[in-house]
Enzyme design. Structure first.
Site, PDB file in Angstrom:
ATOM      1  N   GLU A  43       0.860  -1.192   0.000  1.00  0.00           N
ATOM      2  CA  GLU A  43       0.000   0.000   0.000  1.00  0.00           C
ATOM      3  C   GLU A  43       0.895   1.240   0.000  1.00  0.00           C
ATOM      4  O   GLU A  43       1.628   1.472   0.964  1.00  0.00           O
ATOM      5  CB  GLU A  43      -0.903  -0.003   1.240  1.00  0.00           C
ATOM      6  CG  GLU A  43      -1.739   1.246   1.413  1.00  0.00           C
ATOM      7  CD  GLU A  43      -2.439   1.281   2.758  1.00  0.00           C
ATOM      8  OE1 GLU A  43      -2.645   2.395   3.281  1.00  0.00           O
ATOM      9  OE2 GLU A  43      -2.785   0.203   3.291  1.00  0.00           O
ATOM     10  N   THR A  72      -4.294   6.109   2.278  1.00  0.00           N
ATOM     11  CA  THR A  72      -4.639   7.473   2.685  1.00  0.00           C
ATOM     12  C   THR A  72      -5.344   8.199   1.540  1.00  0.00           C
ATOM     13  O   THR A  72      -5.034   9.351   1.216  1.00  0.00           O
ATOM     14  CB  THR A  72      -3.406   8.265   3.168  1.00  0.00           C
ATOM     15  OG1 THR A  72      -2.543   7.406   3.917  1.00  0.00           O
ATOM     16  CG2 THR A  72      -3.839   9.411   4.080  1.00  0.00           C
ATOM     17  N   LYS A 128     -10.974  -1.406   7.096  1.00  0.00           N
ATOM     18  CA  LYS A 128      -9.732  -1.128   7.807  1.00  0.00           C
ATOM     19  C   LYS A 128     -10.057  -0.697   9.235  1.00  0.00           C
ATOM     20  O   LYS A 128     -10.683   0.344   9.445  1.00  0.00           O
ATOM     21  CB  LYS A 128      -8.964  -0.028   7.075  1.00  0.00           C
ATOM     22  CG  LYS A 128      -7.724   0.465   7.791  1.00  0.00           C
ATOM     23  CD  LYS A 128      -7.042   1.556   6.969  1.00  0.00           C
ATOM     24  CE  LYS A 128      -5.853   2.147   7.697  1.00  0.00           C
ATOM     25  NZ  LYS A 128      -5.119   3.115   6.861  1.00  0.00           N
TER      26      LYS A 128
END
Length: 209
Positions: A43, A72, A128
């Site tokens: 990621e 993000t 998440k």
């Protein structure tokens, strides 16, 4: 329709390496070490300068069995730019509207039971759990009592030594950032990074044996 094989690959790998640094300049070398050491999901956080270019480069550089996503992700423009660069999944620390419809799975962030269930009900294939260090594996185990179908990816402050505990508590996969990457993005030892990555991969194998 998002590619479910991407989420399957994330879950199968068990660990998502979260690449975050002031600049993405070292991500290519870091990723090579991670993949050689058994980490197959990466990621790239958009807070890292050059992240979009890094995503495109990693997709060209790494083997096909490795999945590369953007982290993000806080808005639709960033989501589109990431997917255009080759991101195969999108991760956000919060629930963000407008990230779907781009053909890749989106993993929104949540913490409380209400937030996690709400995120799952949007169709997110993984939620998440963030910041995971604020709770712990027992929190996830307790959630799975009344909510056994939740597919959760704890992330945020998780130590390598805690990976197995999270997976045995029911995590679908675990996100590892600083404790895995360490100082590798600022000139630190790639050999030490390889050792940490192997320990993380071994923890997944142990938890699932």
């Amino acid at each position: 329709m998002p590619d479910i094989s991407v989420t399957d690959a994330v879950v199968r790998g068990g660990v998502v390496a979260v690449l975050r640094a002031p600049t993405a300049g070292a991500f290519s070398a870091i990723s090579e070490v991670l993949v050689e050491s058994g980490i197959t999901a990466l990621e790239v956080t958009l807070t890292s300068h050059g992240a979009i270019e890094a995503i495109a480069g990693l997709r060209r550089q790494l083997p096909e069995h490795v999945v590369v996503g953007a982290g993000t992700v806080l808005g639709a423009d960033d989501a589109k730019a990431s997917v255009d660069a080759g991101a195969q999944f999108l991760v956000s620390p919060v629930a963000v509207a407008g990230l779907d419809g781009l053909g890749v799975p989106c993993y929104p962030g949540a913490l409380t039971p209400t937030e996690i269930v709400a995120a799952a009900r949007t169709g997110a294939p993984l939620v998440k759990l963030f910041p995971a260090s604020a709770v712990g594996p027992s929190y996830l185990r307790d959630l799975h009592g009344p909510l056994p179908g939740l597919r959760v990816m704890p992330t945020g402050g998780i130590q390598i030594a805690d990976v197995a505990a999270w997976l045995t508590a029911g995590a679908a996969a675990v996100g590892l950032g600083g404790p895995l990457i360490g100082d590798a993005a600022s000139g630190g030892s790639l050999g030490a990074l390889a050792d940490r990555a192997r320990r993380a991969a071994d923890a997944v194998a142990y938890a699932r044996s």
